[in-house]
Enzyme design. Structure first.
Site, PDB file in Angstrom:
ATOM      1  N   HIS A 108      36.946 -23.960  33.026  1.00 23.46           N
ATOM      2  CA  HIS A 108      38.059 -23.047  32.762  1.00 23.46           C
ATOM      3  C   HIS A 108      39.019 -23.123  33.941  1.00 23.46           C
ATOM      4  CE1 HIS A 108      40.374 -19.574  31.583  1.00 23.46           C
ATOM      5  NE2 HIS A 108      40.119 -18.991  32.740  1.00 23.46           N
ATOM      6  N   GLY A 167      43.592 -14.080  34.568  1.00 24.33           N
ATOM      7  CA  GLY A 167      44.651 -13.152  34.947  1.00 24.33           C
ATOM      8  C   GLY A 167      45.145 -13.288  36.363  1.00 24.33           C
ATOM      9  N   VAL A 168      44.599 -14.253  37.135  1.00 24.53           N
ATOM     10  CA  VAL A 168      45.009 -14.393  38.530  1.00 24.53           C
ATOM     11  C   VAL A 168      46.364 -15.084  38.655  1.00 24.53           C
ATOM     12  CG1 VAL A 168      43.974 -16.655  39.055  1.00 24.53           C
ATOM     13  CG2 VAL A 168      44.054 -14.884  40.839  1.00 24.53           C
ATOM     14  N   LYS A 177      47.084 -18.508  37.047  1.00 20.15           N
ATOM     15  CA  LYS A 177      47.006 -19.974  36.998  1.00 20.15           C
ATOM     16  C   LYS A 177      48.071 -20.565  36.074  1.00 20.15           C
ATOM     17  CE  LYS A 177      42.697 -19.994  35.641  1.00 20.15           C
ATOM     18  NZ  LYS A 177      42.458 -18.542  35.621  1.00 20.15           N
ATOM     19  N   ASP A 200      43.963 -23.762  30.636  1.00 26.06           N
ATOM     20  CA  ASP A 200      42.853 -22.971  30.106  1.00 26.06           C
ATOM     21  C   ASP A 200      41.526 -23.720  30.137  1.00 26.06           C
ATOM     22  OD1 ASP A 200      41.916 -20.450  28.976  1.00 26.06           O
ATOM     23  OD2 ASP A 200      41.483 -21.639  27.195  1.00 26.06           O
ATOM     24  N   GLU A 239      49.261 -20.830  27.635  1.00 21.39           N
ATOM     25  CA  GLU A 239      49.272 -19.439  27.186  1.00 21.39           C
ATOM     26  C   GLU A 239      49.824 -18.557  28.300  1.00 21.39           C
ATOM     27  OE1 GLU A 239      46.262 -15.709  26.213  1.00 21.39           O
ATOM     28  OE2 GLU A 239      45.444 -17.686  26.679  1.00 21.39           O
ATOM     29  N   ARG A 291      43.284 -19.951  58.843  1.00 22.12           N
ATOM     30  CA  ARG A 291      44.703 -19.968  59.196  1.00 22.12           C
ATOM     31  C   ARG A 291      45.138 -21.279  59.836  1.00 22.12           C
ATOM     32  NH1 ARG A 291      46.623 -14.349  61.806  1.00 22.12           N
ATOM     33  NH2 ARG A 291      48.599 -15.398  61.349  1.00 22.12           N
TER      34      ARG A 291
END
Length: 311
Positions: A142, A160-161, A163, A181, A206, A247
């Site tokens: 996914h 929902g992040v 992508k 997806d 999507e 960093r």
């Protein structure tokens, strides 16, 4: 246990424009499941230890010349033994001559017999590469796969992040979408993974609130690509307050996919961050590392030299 895959012989015939001399049945019904091929020189001498009939057998000029130098009776015995071993298929290269006797043996033992005008070495190299791609181990992940400055970037992260939204932004900036997806990943060599989209969702993305969009139709043919190697994995995650993120870039992380370690970075997502720009930089930096230059190590070296000069 590793799952085995196969392809019909008809696909190979079509891909390499092979001449059909004899087929015992429709080529669509003949399955090829082995990525390895053989030149049966040793078998022509009668040596069948470690012989694998599941391999496609390639007869080139050397095998043909060897057989022609044998007495007729011995040659007939060698060929009979070879076809009796039931190889999955025999391909004669360099437009080599095929006698009626060989055709009769192929018919007798129901062995597919094909021919190509290509030279043996070039044909074998192309065939092995093709079989590795078609029959290689595979998994579905996914995520999103995009090509950025020639680098294959696999974006992973929770639903929902962001992508898909990031992929669209990258496409708008001139890069290409491979899959959204679901990404089908194949191991095509000991060091290479190739990803593509399942056919049913190829070129679609999507977007929550909008729905399914056709990237190829909206942005043109140059915005999509069928397949791409995977050079870098970027794990997107929501910014976690208090978590220590790298960093300098001195820490080297990787993700194991089908036994191949792929470089990986964890990219925190927060409001105001331009992910597409950050991913572009990550892609260029990854290519630079593969070319032998590591900015983080060079900066650290300068820092150590500067500190040493002050003492």
């Amino acid at each position: 246990m590793e799952e085995l895959y196969n392809i019909p012989l008809s696909d190979i015939i079509k891909s390499f424009n092979l001449e059909t001399i004899y087929l015992p049945t429709l080529p669509e019904n003949i399955n090829i499941s082995c990525t390895r091929v053989s030149r049966p020189g040793l078998q022509m001498t009668g040596f069948y230890d470690y012989y694998e009939p599941a391999r496609l057998q390639i007869i080139g000029k050397m095998e043909h010349s060897f057989l022609e130098k044998l007495p007729e009776e011995e040659k007939a015995v060698r060929l009979e033994d070879f076809f009796r071993s039931s190889p999955v298929g025999v391909i004669v290269t360099s437009s080599g001559a095929i006698s009626d006797g060989v055709i009769s043996l192929a018919e007798k033992y129901k062995v597919p017999l094909l021919r190509t005008a290509d030279r043996t070495s070039e044909f074998m190299a192309a065939l092995i590469s093709y079989l590795n791609v078609q029959l290689g181990p595979r998994i579905t992940r996914h995520g999103v796969l995009v090509e950025v400055y020639g680098e294959g970037i696999l974006l992973l992260g929770d639903s929902g992040v962001g992508k898909s939204e990031t992929a669209i932004e990258l496409v708008k900036r001139g890069h290409r979408l491979i899959a959204d997806d679901a990404v089908e990943i194949k191991k095509v060599s000991a060091t290479t993974l190739v990803g593509r989209a399942p056919e049913i969702i190829r070129h679609y993305v999507e977007l929550r609130g909008i729905g399914i969009v056709d990237v190829r139709r909206l942005f043109g043919m140059g915005s999509v690509k069928e397949t791409e190697k995977i050079d870098l994995v970027i794990q997107l995650e929501n910014w976690q307050e208090g978590k220590m993120y790298d960093r300098l870039g001195l820490e080297s992380e990787s993700m194991d996919i089908l036994g191949i370690k792929v470089p990986m970075i964890v990219l925190p997502v927060s409001s105001g961050r331009n992910l597409s720009v950050v991913i572009e930089v990550a892609a260029m930096n990854n290519r630079q590392k593969r070319m032998g230059y590591n900015t983080a190590e060079e900066f650290n070296k300068r820092l150590m030299e500067s500190m040493g000069a002050q003492h």
